[in-house]
Scaffold this active site. Structure first.
Site, mmCIF file in Angstrom:
data_model
loop_
_atom_site.group_PDB
_atom_site.id
_atom_site.type_symbol
_atom_site.label_atom_id
_atom_site.label_comp_id
_atom_site.label_asym_id
_atom_site.label_seq_id
_atom_site.Cartn_x
_atom_site.Cartn_y
_atom_site.Cartn_z
ATOM 1 N N LEU A 232 0.869 -1.173 0.000
ATOM 2 C CA LEU A 232 0.000 0.000 0.000
ATOM 3 C C LEU A 232 0.908 1.225 0.000
ATOM 4 C CD1 LEU A 232 -2.728 -0.903 2.694
ATOM 5 C CD2 LEU A 232 -2.998 -0.879 0.214
ATOM 6 N N ASP A 233 0.494 2.266 -0.721
ATOM 7 C CA ASP A 233 1.281 3.501 -0.726
ATOM 8 C C ASP A 233 1.388 4.055 0.696
ATOM 9 O OD1 ASP A 233 1.167 3.324 -3.478
ATOM 10 O OD2 ASP A 233 -0.516 4.728 -3.636
ATOM 11 N N MET A 234 2.382 4.892 0.904
ATOM 12 C CA MET A 234 2.544 5.528 2.218
ATOM 13 C C MET A 234 1.264 6.278 2.630
ATOM 14 S SD MET A 234 5.698 7.494 3.621
ATOM 15 C CE MET A 234 5.685 9.157 4.184
#
Ligand code: URA
Length: 257
Positions: free
Chosen positions: A107-109
């Site tokens: 998952l993206d930051m």
């Protein structure tokens, strides 16, 4: 020798769930690993899984049970083991799992929500491989109000730089004066896919939360906390033959929240 379960020493150590491959190499170079009582520093040394006795610091490696962790990832954490810039990573949140597990996809930051981590590569491959069509559902807040046609476009497929997206299930959740909140279920997991799809419509994603992977939901888990999957939950994401193989070895430790 044909059919013998041979693996490299590096693989044997990292698969034992004690640490990453990089750590396994460090331990070997430090002379902490023995095979049949003799120090072996070559990570590519072949180990016969049936006959050889491998030990770390004199302690024999134990057959490890498979562990499946469900983490409610907050924003601001990277889905990586170590960040050269020292930013927080998901490993800061699962220090007490006690076994080395790797993220199942990423998952993206700036994305929060359901992240699975495991030491079962077959499971990870199954969940992340687009050929498995495992659905992943996201709640999205877009920076503008989106028309029915725009939501339909997301559902039908959007032309991105790496090709058209697969059909997706898209449901409007609610509109406020300025924003549309919607849910989208994808069966592929390309890099920043939801963000890029929304950008292709001329809007940006203001908030992105993964709420489900297949039948698994975050449920009542508090943000930043993790729990182990139950055996039935882990099996629900596996194809039938692996389900049987995994049935005896899914960790039965109590959930941790
Ligand atoms: N799609 C994105 O754009 N980001 C994520 O983190 C997950 C899906």
């Amino acid at each position: 020798m044909a059919g013998r379960p041979l693996k490299t020493l590096e693989r044997v150590i990292s698969k034992a769930g004690l640490g990453s491959r990089v750590e396994a190499r460090t331990w070997m170079h430090a002379g902490r690993v023995t095979v049949n009582g003799r120090v072996v520093q070559n990570p590519d040394h072949w180990v016969d899984m049936e006959r050889d006795r491998v030990a770390l610091d004199g302690r024999p490696l134990k057959a490890r049970s498979r562990v499946y962790v469900l983490l409610y990832k907050p924003t601001g954490y990277l889905t990586t083991y170590k960040d050269p810039e020292g930013r927080p990573t998901v490993y800061d949140l699962i220090e007490d799992v006690g076994t080395f597990v790797s993220p199942v996809g990423r998952l993206d930051m700036d994305t929060s929500g359901l992240l699975l981590l495991t030491n079962d590569n077959q499971f990870a491959e199954r969940v992340t491989n687009p050929k498995s069509h495992v659905p992943k559902t996201y709640l999205v807040k877009a920076s503008t109000r989106l028309s029915d046609e725009q939501l339909q476009q997301l559902g039908d497929g959007i032309e991105l730089s790496d090709g058209p997206t697969r059909p997706a299930v898209v449901t409007r959740v609610r509109d406020s004066a300025k924003y549309t909140h919607f849910e989208i279920t994808l069966t592929e997991g390309r890099n920043r896919q939801v963000r890029r799809m929304v950008e292709a419509l001329g809007a940006v994603v203001l908030k992105l939360v993964r709420v489900r992977i297949g039948p698994l939901a975050i449920g009542r888990l508090p943000i930043g906390k993790w729990r182990l999957l139950t055996r039935a939950e882990a099996e629900s994401l596996m194809p039938p033959p692996s389900r049987r193989a995994a049935a005896g070895s899914v960790s039965a430790r109590a959930s941790k929240t």
